[in-house]
Design a protein around this motif. Structure first.
Motif, PDB file in Angstrom:
ATOM      1  N   UNK A  87       2.067   0.032 -11.329  1.00 30.35           N
ATOM      2  CA  UNK A  87       2.360  -0.087  -9.906  1.00 30.35           C
ATOM      3  C   UNK A  87       2.725   1.287  -9.339  1.00 30.35           C
ATOM      4  N   UNK A  88       2.002   1.729  -8.324  1.00 28.02           N
ATOM      5  CA  UNK A  88       2.273   3.039  -7.720  1.00 28.02           C
ATOM      6  C   UNK A  88       3.669   3.098  -7.118  1.00 28.02           C
ATOM      7  N   UNK A 133      -3.545   6.685  -8.399  1.00 31.05           N
ATOM      8  CA  UNK A 133      -3.057   5.526  -7.650  1.00 31.05           C
ATOM      9  C   UNK A 133      -2.039   5.942  -6.600  1.00 31.05           C
ATOM     10  N   UNK A 134      -1.173   6.893  -6.959  1.00 30.70           N
ATOM     11  CA  UNK A 134      -0.161   7.339  -6.014  1.00 30.70           C
ATOM     12  C   UNK A 134      -0.803   8.027  -4.819  1.00 30.70           C
ATOM     13  N   UNK A 138      -0.738   6.615  -0.799  1.00 28.05           N
ATOM     14  CA  UNK A 138      -0.287   7.361   0.368  1.00 28.05           C
ATOM     15  C   UNK A 138      -1.403   7.521   1.391  1.00 28.05           C
ATOM     16  N   UNK A 139      -2.627   7.709   0.900  1.00 28.17           N
ATOM     17  CA  UNK A 139      -3.746   7.853   1.826  1.00 28.17           C
ATOM     18  C   UNK A 139      -3.984   6.562   2.590  1.00 28.17           C
ATOM     19  N   UNK A 140      -3.856   5.414   1.903  1.00 30.80           N
ATOM     20  CA  UNK A 140      -4.051   4.127   2.572  1.00 30.80           C
ATOM     21  C   UNK A 140      -2.978   3.888   3.621  1.00 30.80           C
ATOM     22  N   UNK A 211       1.954  14.985  -1.449  1.00 32.36           N
ATOM     23  CA  UNK A 211       1.039  13.888  -1.128  1.00 32.36           C
ATOM     24  C   UNK A 211       1.531  13.142   0.107  1.00 32.36           C
ATOM     25  N   UNK A 212       2.836  12.870   0.136  1.00 35.60           N
ATOM     26  CA  UNK A 212       3.408  12.071   1.213  1.00 35.60           C
ATOM     27  C   UNK A 212       3.317  12.766   2.565  1.00 35.60           C
TER      28      UNK A 212
END
Length: 222
Positions: A87-88, A133-134, A138-140, A211-212
């Motif tokens: 789970x991310x 996945x992470x 964040x992109x989604x 990423x965030x």
């Protein structure tokens, strides 16, 4: 140098397998084992290990809660999460709580040994599939709900941004130095400066932050 390791996992058979694997390496010493978070914290206080292998899914005190206490009470001890959770959200919470690494329990034995060596040397490790996945999560979500403070972002130099992108890819200091034609000591100094500027505690937190907050393409949000 001997790396002193504490195992915290509620499955005794899994702990036995890990212990037998690591005992084959003379530079590893298993100093203790715990079947739950409470006992693990007590042993960490008593034994002061160099590195803890920690499961996330445990009865009673959860792995995440255990991690949060460990990072407060044993800040000099590295923590490598070894879990079945893909789970991310679990990954993100573990990294934000101060984990130095996150690997899945299906990891190859040689890869686990290499990861322990890298973390003991100050690097950070995340399973490749979990990093993807992470990033995708964040992109989604369209990145952070709130943009990073402009001042913090703008204080990063171009070289520091390049190193941040290397950290997102999970590269070691040696690999970063080679790819950017720098010395490892210079890379370490840059990473220390990045941590100070962004007010973060670990290179993995830098990767999550990047990423965030959209620092991967050189065009930060906000």
């Amino acid at each position: 140098m001997t790396i002193r390791i504490l195992l915290i996992d509620d499955h005794s058979l899994f702990r036995t397998g890990i212990r037998l694997l690591l005992q084959r390496h003379p530079d590893f010493s298993i100093v203790g084992e715990a079947a739950d978070g409470v006992e693990g914290i007590k042993l960490a206080r008593k034994l002061a290990p160099d590195l803890i292998l920690l499961d996330l899914n445990m009865p009673g005190l959860s792995g995440l809660a255990t991690l949060q206490i460990l990072t407060q009470e044993a800040p000099d001890c590295a923590v490598l999460i070894l879990t079945v959770s893909e789970d991310a959200d679990d990954l993100g919470q573990a990294l934000q709580a101060g984990a130095n690494g996150y690997l899945l329990k299906n990891v190859d034995g040689d890869a686990l040994v290499a990861a322990i060596h890298r973390i003991a040397a100050g690097d950070a490790i995340v399973a490749d599939e979990m990093t993807r996945k992470l990033v995708e999560q964040f992109r989604q979500r369209g990145g952070s709900e709130s943009a990073a403070p402009r001042g913090s972002r703008d204080r990063l130099t171009q070289r520091e941004r390049e190193i941040v992108q290397c950290l997102v890819r999970g590269e070691s200091n040696k690999l970063i130095a080679r790819s950017l034609d720098l010395s490892e000591s210079t890379v370490k100094i840059h990473i220390q400066n990045i941590l100070k500027k962004l007010n973060l505690n670990s290179r993995i937190q830098v990767a999550v932050y990047a990423v965030e907050h959209g620092l991967l393409d050189g065009n930060p949000r906000g």
